[in-house]
Design a protein around this motif. Structure first.
Motif, PDB file in Angstrom:
ATOM      1  N   GLY A  62       0.825  -1.200   0.000  1.00  0.00           N
ATOM      2  CA  GLY A  62       0.000   0.000   0.000  1.00  0.00           C
ATOM      3  C   GLY A  62       0.862   1.254   0.000  1.00  0.00           C
ATOM      4  N   PRO A  63       0.259   2.363   0.371  1.00  0.00           N
ATOM      5  CA  PRO A  63       0.997   3.628   0.401  1.00  0.00           C
ATOM      6  C   PRO A  63       1.994   3.650   1.560  1.00  0.00           C
ATOM      7  CG  PRO A  63      -1.190   3.912   1.315  1.00  0.00           C
ATOM      8  CD  PRO A  63      -1.133   2.515   0.775  1.00  0.00           C
ATOM      9  N   GLN A  64       2.853   4.649   1.552  1.00  0.00           N
ATOM     10  CA  GLN A  64       3.831   4.840   2.627  1.00  0.00           C
ATOM     11  C   GLN A  64       3.084   5.246   3.896  1.00  0.00           C
ATOM     12  OE1 GLN A  64       7.383   4.837   2.885  1.00  0.00           O
ATOM     13  NE2 GLN A  64       6.948   5.218   5.021  1.00  0.00           N
ATOM     14  N   PRO A  65       3.190   4.461   4.963  1.00  0.00           N
ATOM     15  CA  PRO A  65       2.542   4.869   6.213  1.00  0.00           C
ATOM     16  C   PRO A  65       3.296   6.029   6.851  1.00  0.00           C
ATOM     17  CG  PRO A  65       3.840   2.895   6.564  1.00  0.00           C
ATOM     18  CD  PRO A  65       3.892   3.194   5.086  1.00  0.00           C
ATOM     19  N   THR A  66       2.634   6.741   7.724  1.00  0.00           N
ATOM     20  CA  THR A  66       3.311   7.762   8.515  1.00  0.00           C
ATOM     21  C   THR A  66       4.122   7.019   9.577  1.00  0.00           C
ATOM     22  OG1 THR A  66       1.515   9.325   8.112  1.00  0.00           O
ATOM     23  CG2 THR A  66       2.963   9.782   9.984  1.00  0.00           C
ATOM     24  N   ALA A  67       5.400   7.342   9.678  1.00  0.00           N
ATOM     25  CA  ALA A  67       6.290   6.631  10.592  1.00  0.00           C
ATOM     26  C   ALA A  67       7.184   7.622  11.327  1.00  0.00           C
ATOM     27  CB  ALA A  67       7.138   5.633   9.815  1.00  0.00           C
TER      28      ALA A  67
END
Length: 148
Positions: A62-67
């Protein structure tokens, strides 16, 4: 001579319009002491209308998660994982999957144990922002949050 001036003016206007980057997310930071040995860091994303950032957990591919990544220090210790409110979960056409995301604003919170009286917590955050037409490349932002 007039043509040269006109050409230079048009060139400068064109170059300046291409130089404007989309920045639909603004980040702000604060801290709040809970007591003498513990504090909470507040990391806020303010998101322009029509845009969204993804939650900390997204499905594979999926998309880049907030990390969040925090620098290690003898002045403080992290307590648990970075917390966030429940995201909106919807089917994302771009990635063809159910994903969690935030619109308008979201405040992430990280608790820290204070080893020193007033440390400064440093780290980086990575996020991806999209709207209905496009996604911008994932961006990494450095932060420095004094605990007072």
């Amino acid at each position: 001579m007039k043509r040269i001036i006109l050409f230079i003016a048009v060139t400068l206007i064109s170059a300046s319009s291409f130089g404007q980057l989309l920045k639909p997310v603004k980040w702000s930071y604060a801290s709040k002491k809970i007591n003498e040995t513990e504090a909470v860091l507040l990391i806020k994303a303010t998101i322009d209308d029509g845009w969204h950032i993804y939650s900390q957990t997204v499905p594979e591919n999926g998309p880049q998660p907030t990390a969040f990544s925090f620098s290690s220090s003898k002045a403080y210790q992290l307590k648990g994982k970075t917390q966030a409110p429940n995201p909106v979960v919807k089917h994302d056409q771009t990635f063809d999957m159910e994903v969690g995301y935030y619109k308008k604003s979201v405040v992430f919170q990280q608790r820290v144990k204070l080893v020193e009286r007033s440390p400064t917590v440093k780290g980086t955050l990575t996020y991806m922002v999209c709207n209905d037409l496009q996604c911008l490349p994932p961006e990494e932002v450095a932060f420095s949050i004094p605990v007072k």
